[in-house]
Structures are given as structure tokens and as C-alpha cells.
Design a protein around this motif. Sequence first.
Motif, PDB file in Angstrom:
ATOM      1  N   LEU A 279     -18.067 -23.405   0.513  1.00  0.00           N
ATOM      2  CA  LEU A 279     -18.631 -21.879   0.357  1.00  0.00           C
ATOM      3  C   LEU A 279     -17.473 -20.824   0.620  1.00  0.00           C
ATOM      4  N   TRP A 280     -17.086 -19.952  -0.255  1.00  0.00           N
ATOM      5  CA  TRP A 280     -16.246 -18.830   0.094  1.00  0.00           C
ATOM      6  C   TRP A 280     -16.957 -17.722   0.614  1.00  0.00           C
ATOM      7  N   PRO A 281     -16.338 -17.009   1.763  1.00  0.00           N
ATOM      8  CA  PRO A 281     -16.973 -15.597   2.120  1.00  0.00           C
ATOM      9  C   PRO A 281     -16.853 -14.834   0.861  1.00  0.00           C
ATOM     10  N   ASP A 282     -17.941 -13.896   1.081  1.00  0.00           N
ATOM     11  CA  ASP A 282     -17.974 -12.772   0.045  1.00  0.00           C
ATOM     12  C   ASP A 282     -16.902 -12.014  -0.061  1.00  0.00           C
ATOM     13  N   PRO A 283     -16.129 -11.594  -0.791  1.00  0.00           N
ATOM     14  CA  PRO A 283     -14.946 -10.625  -0.712  1.00  0.00           C
ATOM     15  C   PRO A 283     -15.546  -9.241  -0.427  1.00  0.00           C
ATOM     16  N   ALA A 284     -16.571  -9.012  -0.893  1.00  0.00           N
ATOM     17  CA  ALA A 284     -17.284  -7.548  -0.376  1.00  0.00           C
ATOM     18  C   ALA A 284     -17.090  -7.694   1.027  1.00  0.00           C
ATOM     19  N   GLN A 285     -17.237  -8.586   1.870  1.00  0.00           N
ATOM     20  CA  GLN A 285     -17.270  -8.562   3.326  1.00  0.00           C
ATOM     21  C   GLN A 285     -15.846  -8.557   4.137  1.00  0.00           C
TER      22      GLN A 285
ATOM     23  N   ASP B  94     -13.720  -5.944   4.522  1.00  0.00           N
ATOM     24  CA  ASP B  94     -13.504  -4.986   5.437  1.00  0.00           C
ATOM     25  C   ASP B  94     -14.386  -4.984   6.678  1.00  0.00           C
ATOM     26  N   TRP B  95     -15.453  -5.345   6.522  1.00  0.00           N
ATOM     27  CA  TRP B  95     -16.514  -5.710   7.812  1.00  0.00           C
ATOM     28  C   TRP B  95     -15.651  -6.913   8.610  1.00  0.00           C
ATOM     29  N   LEU B  96     -15.345  -8.033   8.067  1.00  0.00           N
ATOM     30  CA  LEU B  96     -14.734  -9.205   8.826  1.00  0.00           C
ATOM     31  C   LEU B  96     -13.502  -8.482   9.599  1.00  0.00           C
ATOM     32  N   VAL B  97     -12.720  -7.551   9.164  1.00  0.00           N
ATOM     33  CA  VAL B  97     -11.320  -7.000   9.540  1.00  0.00           C
ATOM     34  C   VAL B  97     -11.972  -5.918  10.944  1.00  0.00           C
ATOM     35  N   GLU B  98     -12.904  -5.581  10.515  1.00  0.00           N
ATOM     36  CA  GLU B  98     -13.621  -4.512  11.658  1.00  0.00           C
ATOM     37  C   GLU B  98     -14.198  -5.513  12.844  1.00  0.00           C
ATOM     38  N   ILE B  99     -14.788  -6.485  12.447  1.00  0.00           N
ATOM     39  CA  ILE B  99     -15.252  -7.420  13.410  1.00  0.00           C
ATOM     40  C   ILE B  99     -14.051  -8.225  14.339  1.00  0.00           C
TER      41      ILE B  99
ATOM     42  N   ASP C  67     -10.767  -6.911  14.947  1.00  0.00           N
ATOM     43  CA  ASP C  67     -10.401  -5.887  15.481  1.00  0.00           C
ATOM     44  C   ASP C  67     -11.281  -5.583  16.529  1.00  0.00           C
ATOM     45  N   ASN C  68     -12.590  -5.441  16.593  1.00  0.00           N
ATOM     46  CA  ASN C  68     -13.677  -5.258  17.731  1.00  0.00           C
ATOM     47  C   ASN C  68     -13.350  -6.502  18.747  1.00  0.00           C
ATOM     48  N   LEU C  69     -13.262  -7.738  18.207  1.00  0.00           N
ATOM     49  CA  LEU C  69     -13.130  -8.699  19.112  1.00  0.00           C
ATOM     50  C   LEU C  69     -11.949  -8.968  19.840  1.00  0.00           C
ATOM     51  N   LEU C  70     -10.686  -8.392  19.274  1.00  0.00           N
ATOM     52  CA  LEU C  70      -9.434  -8.263  19.903  1.00  0.00           C
ATOM     53  C   LEU C  70      -9.440  -7.460  21.086  1.00  0.00           C
ATOM     54  N   ALA C  71     -10.502  -6.136  20.797  1.00  0.00           N
ATOM     55  CA  ALA C  71     -10.484  -5.231  21.870  1.00  0.00           C
ATOM     56  C   ALA C  71     -11.265  -5.952  23.005  1.00  0.00           C
ATOM     57  N   ARG C  72     -12.363  -6.715  22.726  1.00  0.00           N
ATOM     58  CA  ARG C  72     -13.160  -7.064  23.563  1.00  0.00           C
ATOM     59  C   ARG C  72     -12.380  -8.006  24.459  1.00  0.00           C
TER      60      ARG C  72
ATOM     61  N   GLN D 184     -12.789 -15.627  22.052  1.00  0.00           N
ATOM     62  CA  GLN D 184     -11.707 -16.192  21.403  1.00  0.00           C
ATOM     63  C   GLN D 184     -12.320 -17.156  20.309  1.00  0.00           C
ATOM     64  N   VAL D 185     -13.550 -17.874  20.540  1.00  0.00           N
ATOM     65  CA  VAL D 185     -14.184 -18.676  19.555  1.00  0.00           C
ATOM     66  C   VAL D 185     -14.571 -18.043  18.360  1.00  0.00           C
ATOM     67  N   SER D 186     -15.106 -16.772  18.903  1.00  0.00           N
ATOM     68  CA  SER D 186     -15.659 -15.988  17.649  1.00  0.00           C
ATOM     69  C   SER D 186     -14.454 -15.364  16.711  1.00  0.00           C
ATOM     70  N   LEU D 187     -13.492 -15.077  17.389  1.00  0.00           N
ATOM     71  CA  LEU D 187     -12.144 -14.567  16.849  1.00  0.00           C
ATOM     72  C   LEU D 187     -11.496 -15.624  15.730  1.00  0.00           C
ATOM     73  N   ALA D 188     -11.486 -16.733  16.279  1.00  0.00           N
ATOM     74  CA  ALA D 188     -11.159 -17.834  15.434  1.00  0.00           C
ATOM     75  C   ALA D 188     -11.779 -18.193  14.375  1.00  0.00           C
ATOM     76  N   GLY D 189     -13.074 -17.697  14.199  1.00  0.00           N
ATOM     77  CA  GLY D 189     -14.002 -18.101  12.928  1.00  0.00           C
ATOM     78  C   GLY D 189     -13.959 -16.675  11.981  1.00  0.00           C
ATOM     79  N   ALA D 190     -13.705 -15.465  12.641  1.00  0.00           N
ATOM     80  CA  ALA D 190     -13.572 -14.473  11.920  1.00  0.00           C
ATOM     81  C   ALA D 190     -12.055 -14.441  11.117  1.00  0.00           C
ATOM     82  N   GLU D 191     -11.098 -15.071  11.823  1.00  0.00           N
ATOM     83  CA  GLU D 191      -9.786 -15.012  11.374  1.00  0.00           C
ATOM     84  C   GLU D 191      -9.830 -16.306  10.305  1.00  0.00           C
ATOM     85  N   GLU D 192     -10.550 -17.312  10.412  1.00  0.00           N
ATOM     86  CA  GLU D 192     -10.650 -18.350   9.384  1.00  0.00           C
ATOM     87  C   GLU D 192     -11.330 -17.966   8.310  1.00  0.00           C
ATOM     88  N   GLU D 193     -12.308 -17.084   8.114  1.00  0.00           N
ATOM     89  CA  GLU D 193     -12.944 -16.515   6.862  1.00  0.00           C
ATOM     90  C   GLU D 193     -12.021 -15.665   6.314  1.00  0.00           C
ATOM     91  N   LEU D 194     -11.159 -14.861   7.052  1.00  0.00           N
ATOM     92  CA  LEU D 194     -10.343 -13.787   6.479  1.00  0.00           C
ATOM     93  C   LEU D 194      -9.303 -14.667   5.601  1.00  0.00           C
TER      94      LEU D 194
END
Length: 83
Positions: A2-8, A10-15, A17-22, A39-49
Amino acid sequence: MLWPDPAQRDWLVEIRDNLLARIAEAEREGWLGEMEGLQVSLAGAEEELIQLDRRPSRVVVDLGVPVITAPSIPRRHRPEERT
């Protein structure tokens, strides 16, 4: 796969960036447990990107417009040739 939706994207990048700040805040404040979870959540977001960046591009193939012809009438059924 399953591929992440390309429309998401910008939303993933925002997430991300927010995780990095937190994570930076948690590190400053000494919240080690919070930092580990983030950091676990960040790894998941980066993997989707990464998956979005590796996603094969869609190839558009022009198949043309089909030509529909009138059905052929067998010779023995043509009205102009009655015997």
C-alpha cells in the motif's frame, strides 16, 4: 504494497516538522520517555515520505480512439441480390 496517498505529502511534511520540534522540546526538558515515543512516530512519517518519493510514476498511454465500423452483412443476406 500500500502506497501512501500523494495528496497527503504536504500533510506528512507538516507532521514530520512538528515531530522534530516536539523532539527538540522533549530533549531540552529532559522528557526521555516522550522523546522516545516521538522518535518512533518520526520514523514512521519519514518512512511514508520515502515511500512517496520511491512510488513509481504513473505512465499515461494513449490507446487512441477505437473505430467502430458497421457490421458486415453476409453476401447471401443482402436484399439487393435476391434470387
